[in-house]
Design a protein around this motif. Structure first.
Motif, PDB file in Angstrom:
ATOM      1  N   ASP A  12       0.583  19.182 -68.568  1.00  0.00           N
ATOM      2  CA  ASP A  12       0.872  20.275 -67.634  1.00  0.00           C
ATOM      3  C   ASP A  12       0.572  19.899 -66.190  1.00  0.00           C
ATOM      4  O   ASP A  12       0.493  20.774 -65.322  1.00  0.00           O
ATOM      5  CB  ASP A  12       0.079  21.527 -68.015  1.00  0.00           C
ATOM      6  N   GLY A  13       0.402  18.599 -65.926  1.00  0.00           N
ATOM      7  CA  GLY A  13       0.160  18.157 -64.560  1.00  0.00           C
ATOM      8  C   GLY A  13      -1.284  18.230 -64.106  1.00  0.00           C
ATOM      9  O   GLY A  13      -1.563  18.070 -62.909  1.00  0.00           O
ATOM     10  N   THR A  14      -2.210  18.445 -65.039  1.00  0.00           N
ATOM     11  CA  THR A  14      -3.621  18.572 -64.667  1.00  0.00           C
ATOM     12  C   THR A  14      -4.144  17.360 -63.886  1.00  0.00           C
ATOM     13  O   THR A  14      -4.764  17.527 -62.830  1.00  0.00           O
ATOM     14  CB  THR A  14      -4.485  18.821 -65.915  1.00  0.00           C
ATOM     15  N   PRO A  15      -3.937  16.105 -64.355  1.00  0.00           N
ATOM     16  CA  PRO A  15      -4.492  14.964 -63.608  1.00  0.00           C
ATOM     17  C   PRO A  15      -3.953  14.855 -62.183  1.00  0.00           C
ATOM     18  O   PRO A  15      -4.716  14.630 -61.238  1.00  0.00           O
ATOM     19  CB  PRO A  15      -4.096  13.752 -64.457  1.00  0.00           C
ATOM     20  N   ASP A  16      -2.639  15.044 -62.016  1.00  0.00           N
ATOM     21  CA  ASP A  16      -2.053  14.957 -60.674  1.00  0.00           C
ATOM     22  C   ASP A  16      -2.618  16.047 -59.774  1.00  0.00           C
ATOM     23  O   ASP A  16      -2.904  15.806 -58.593  1.00  0.00           O
ATOM     24  CB  ASP A  16      -0.523  15.067 -60.742  1.00  0.00           C
ATOM     25  N   TRP A  17      -2.764  17.241 -60.310  1.00  0.00           N
ATOM     26  CA  TRP A  17      -3.327  18.347 -59.522  1.00  0.00           C
ATOM     27  C   TRP A  17      -4.763  18.037 -59.107  1.00  0.00           C
ATOM     28  O   TRP A  17      -5.146  18.273 -57.945  1.00  0.00           O
ATOM     29  CB  TRP A  17      -3.284  19.642 -60.335  1.00  0.00           C
TER      30      TRP A  17
END
Length: 310
Positions: free
Chosen positions: A46-51
């Motif tokens: 869900d894009g957690t690392p990039d966020w």
């Protein structure tokens, strides 16, 4: 003390932000020299690392560790390996804490260490369940929030050396359930004392119950049954049988309470839908727990027969 808060996470980006913001504004206390927050992303999609990388400036205490999807046991072990603190606090990524959360754990640990003359203890904070995403800390404490678990990683603090002496989490628990209670069983055998710390409050957010969640809840119960046998193989005791509900008493109890299975997720569906329409999703979920418990116990006995353990 230097506290490392270890948080495994998987596809919980929105509530994780609330969790991290609550940890970013902790009250100072004389027992804490420094603290950090170690977030172990378990292969989120869900894009957690990039966020987290893009928000590095907003969360000065946070360190991001990444792994391929291996489950919470592996994630917590990895978090401990990268942690710099001498005290480890475990919470889940859907827990929003109060400003005095870490201070309460630290003060309770320090008192117990001084009282006992050793560090063979852990503090167990309060967890209040809530479905209010906008204001999770506004939830009142309820009777069903009480837990009798010995060691549950939703809200605990423990000396790092004591934790490492226990052997950390068994990564054989790759499905849902029991990896923290199994570690707790080893800690109990080491003589590690549970110290309740109700002042260290965390609000555990989960979305309000919907009928669409039923298949996933059934899947979880079946996974818990499989992991329950992993727990029992490691600790084949009467105590563990009671914990995982691997007794004829539990099988009889849930059979009676569901009228031999007549009350099930299908027959209860109209009542559950009615309760949800009335604005009582929590009550609907509590009613559903009757057949869910029966499903879990029956799955456990079935798995045990296949494994030659019944």
């Amino acid at each position: 003390m230097f506290i490392s808060v270890v948080i495994p996470t998987y596809n919980r980006r929105d509530i994780l932000e609330k969790c991290l913001r609550s940890l970013d504004c902790q009250s100072a206390c004389s027992e804490i020299d420094e603290y950090e927050v170690v977030v172990v992303d378990d292969g989120s999609t869900d894009g957690t690392p990039d966020w987290l990388r893009s928000s590095a400036g907003a969360f000065s205490k946070v360190r991001l560790i990444e792994q391929s999807h291996g489950g919470p046991a592996e994630g917590r072990n990895r978090g401990v390996a990268y942690a710099r603190g001498d005290v480890i606090v475990f919470i889940d990524s859907d827990l929003v804490v109060t400003p005095t959360f870490l201070a309460s754990h630290a003060q309770a640990l320090a008192r117990q260490w001084q009282r006992s003359g050793n560090r063979l203890c852990f503090t167990y904070g309060a967890v209040i369940n809530t479905a209010d995403f906008d204001n999770p800390t506004g939830e009142r404490h309820k009777l069903r929030d009480l837990s009798w678990a010995y060691f549950a990683t939703g809200n605990v603090a423990i000396d790092r050396q004591v934790l490492e002496q226990s052997g950390l989490f068994d990564t054989g628990f790759r499905l849902y359930g029991w990896e923290d209670l199994e570690l707790g069983e080893r800690l109990r055998q080491m003589g590690v004392q549970l110290v309740r710390c109700p002042e260290a409050v965390g609000y555990h957010w989960h979305p309000a119950f919907r009928l669409a969640q039923i298949p996933d809840l059934i899947r979880v119960e079946r996974e818990r049954a499989r992991m329950g046998l992993v727990f029992y193989r490691k600790h084949p005791s009467r105590r563990v049988r009671m914990i995982i509900q691997f007794t004829w008493m539990h099988r009889l109890l849930w059979g009676l309470l569901t009228l031999g299975g007549l009350l099930n997720e299908r027959s209860l569906r109209p009542v559950l839908a009615w309760l949800i329409r009335l604005g009582q999703p929590s009550l609907a979920l509590e009613l559903l727990r009757l057949p869910l418990n029966r499903i879990g116990v029956e799955a456990l006995f079935r798995e045990a027969r296949q494994a030659g353990l019944s």
